[in-house]
Design an enzyme around this catalytic site. Structure first.
Site, PDB file in Angstrom:
ATOM      1  N   LYS A 112       0.823  -1.199   0.103  1.00 54.00           N
ATOM      2  CA  LYS A 112      -0.130   0.127  -0.022  1.00 54.00           C
ATOM      3  C   LYS A 112       0.884   1.223   0.093  1.00 54.00           C
ATOM      4  CE  LYS A 112      -4.310  -2.269   1.591  1.00 54.00           C
ATOM      5  NZ  LYS A 112      -3.821  -3.559   1.995  1.00 54.00           N
TER       6      LYS A 112
HETATM    7  C1  LIG Z   1      -4.455  -4.591   1.662  1.00 52.87           C
HETATM    8  C2  LIG Z   1      -3.691  -5.887   1.401  1.00 52.87           C
HETATM    9  C3  LIG Z   1      -3.918  -6.833   0.683  1.00 52.87           C
HETATM   10  C4  LIG Z   1      -5.331  -6.938  -0.173  1.00 52.87           C
HETATM   11  O1  LIG Z   1      -5.351  -5.725  -1.255  1.00 52.87           O
HETATM   12  P1  LIG Z   1      -6.661  -5.231  -1.899  1.00 52.87           P
HETATM   13  O2  LIG Z   1      -6.359  -4.093  -2.674  1.00 52.87           O
HETATM   14  O3  LIG Z   1      -7.559  -4.886  -0.702  1.00 52.87           O
HETATM   15  O4  LIG Z   1      -7.135  -6.375  -2.660  1.00 52.87           O
HETATM   16  C5  LIG Z   1      -3.355  -8.087   0.469  1.00 52.87           C
HETATM   17  N1  LIG Z   1      -2.163  -8.231   1.230  1.00 52.87           N
HETATM   18  C6  LIG Z   1      -1.680  -7.165   2.222  1.00 52.87           C
HETATM   19  C7  LIG Z   1      -0.426  -7.516   2.760  1.00 52.87           C
HETATM   20  C8  LIG Z   1      -2.382  -5.963   2.307  1.00 52.87           C
HETATM   21  O5  LIG Z   1      -1.758  -5.011   2.995  1.00 52.87           O
END
Ligand SMILES: *Cc1c(COP(=O)(O)O)cnc(C)c1O
Length: 463
Positions: A112
């Site tokens: 993210k």
């Molecule tokens: C947020 C997250 C996901 C999922 O991502 P999305 O965009 O909600 O599908 C998967 N793995 C990790 C480590 C995350 O932080």
């Protein structure tokens, strides 16, 4: 570029307004009016760029004319300064025709950061130009919160409130949020699950007076700018593997569908992305949907991959909008019915259309633990519980082996140390810059699952 809402009723907006708005006023999500595409020659000319240079080229059509190329370049260069790997997003070979894109070199060790570090700079920049302030409110099941906080901390014109489900995020994840000493950072633990947090945030945004009074903004995964920034690493990986002259597949551990939808966008822009594999844990609404055409809520179960513990994937609405021919009224009907009955079906022709590109795989906690141990034994590599689902999801696809596949590793194993140790017997160490995390002082309040109480808390804090 102008942006339209998936519910078809909100006015179209320019990029800077979409950035600040988050959710559209009709309850929909924003998407570009048209998809910018690059020709094969244009894609070829982007091979060999640095990650930052590529980011500018890929995102420019989406931000023009709100931002100039110069402005975007400055913001991109600032955003990726906080990353620890020179490649930003290194691609590592795991096996024949199988690669892992390591997306955990940002400040909070999860993918993210790749979007949110940029979004923080975009927000500051746009707010400054408009001479405005914003109150960011977001819900997190773990990683979004710390990534959003790192993106907004100490930024002029921004206050940030992050809700997390009390007791349902890992210690490391909570501490990454609650130990940030910045004055503009406010953490709230809600007595409820992630969906309760998300519903509270939606509730705040639906209150027009409150939204107006505090200039609410969102950086959660419904914000278009986050999807846009994520498109970059799909293009990066594809180009590094020979696109546009060689097709590729991606496998993505999925929760809100935001990450994998960025892969769909990269394909719309002209990259030969032939397969997109949805990886889920036991909260498998998306895998069940992909395999049956029926979207059905069944409640959330806490798992060892908590960032994917969701009941409803909010970004799926963006794909639905495309599948339904960009008809906002149809999307509104479909989503309303789904929300009311907890279930809806996609017409067979559209479902088949989706399945030409998407596949899915589901791994429960026992399987995930076994896979973490197996990889450690086989190659010495420790994966986090989300990432290992990404790695293994590639293998279920019929095109695995034929196409080069990229599995997205979405977090560093040290972000989920207890689960990783329980699975493998090995405790993953935090990178140096976070090594004293467990000793830092925490700051957060606990509130009941109640919108009125939350509003009071925010108003009092900002007074
Ligand atoms: C947020 C997250 C996901 C999922 O991502 P999305 O965009 O909600 O599908 C998967 N793995 C990790 C480590 C995350 O932080």
């Amino acid at each position: 570029m102008r942006y339209v809402s998936t519910r078809g009723k909100a006015p179209t907006l320019a990029f800077d307004d979409v950035l600040l708005a988050g959710l559209a006023t009709d309850g929909g999500l924003y998407l570009p009016e048209t998809w910018p595409t690059f020709t094969k020659d244009q894609w070829r000319s982007l091979q060999g760029l640095t990650y930052q240079e590529l980011a500018v080229e890929v995102m420019l059509p989406f931000v023009t004319p709100a931002l100039s190329k110069e402005e975007l370049t400055t913001l991109v260069n600032e955003a990726y300064k906080t990353f620890e790997h020179d490649a930003i997003a290194p691609l590592r070979q795991l096996g024949p025709n199988h690669f892992v894109l390591e997306l955990y070199y940002g400040p909070t060790l999860a993918f993210k950061d790749y979007a949110l570090q940029l979004v923080g700079h975009l927000f500051s920049h746009v707010l400054q130009k408009k001479n405005r302030r914003v109150t960011i409110v977001g819900a997190t099941s773990g990683d979004t919160g710390s990534a959003a906080i790192e993106a907004c901390r100490d930024r002029e014109g921004i206050d940030i409130f992050i809700l997390h489900p009390n007791g349902r995020v890992s210690d490391v994840q909570r501490r990454q949020m609650t130990t940030v000493p910045s004055k503009n950072v406010h953490n709230i633990a809600i007595e409820g699950d992630f969906d309760a947090c998300q519903d509270l945030v939606k509730n705040l945004f639906a209150d027009a007076d409150f939204r107006e009074e505090f200039s609410l903004g969102a950086v959660n995964s419904i914000n278009w700018a986050r999807i846009m920034a994520q498109v970059v690493y799909y293009a990066w990986a594809a180009l590094n593997l020979g696109a546009p002259d060689r097709a590729v597949g991606f496998a993505v551990p999925t929760g809100n569908f935001g990450n994998i939808f960025a892969g769909w966008v990269a394909r719309q822009m002209g990259l030969p992305i032939e397969r997109l594999v949805i990886g889920t844990n036991q909260n498998d609404i998306l895998a069940r949907f992909e395999q049956s055409g029926v979207m059905e809520m069944t409640g959330v179960e806490a798992s060892i991959s908590p960032s994917m513990d969701i009941q409803v994937s909010s970004n799926f609405e963006r794909l639905l909008f495309e599948l339904l021919g960009r008809d906002g009224q149809k999307v509104d009907q479909w989503m309303t019915e789904f929300r009311q009955s907890g279930k809806n079906t996609l017409d067979a022709p559209l479902w088949n259309q989706m399945r030409e590109l998407f596949a899915s795989a589901r791994f429960d906690d026992d399987q995930t633990r076994a896979l973490i141990a197996e990889h450690l034994g086989r190659s010495g590599q420790l994966f986090c519980p989300h990432s290992v689902i990404g790695v293994e999801s590639a293998r279920v696809d019929e095109a695995f082996g034929r196409l080069p596949f990229v599995s997205l590793a979405t977090a560093h194993p040290a972000k989920f140390p207890d689960a990783v140790q329980a699975a493998s017997g090995k405790y993953p160490a935090l990178p140096d810059r976070l090594s004293d995390l467990m000793e830092r002082e925490e700051r957060f309040v606990v509130l009941p699952n109640d919108a009125a109480t939350l509003k009071k808390e925010i108003a009092n804090t900002l007074k």
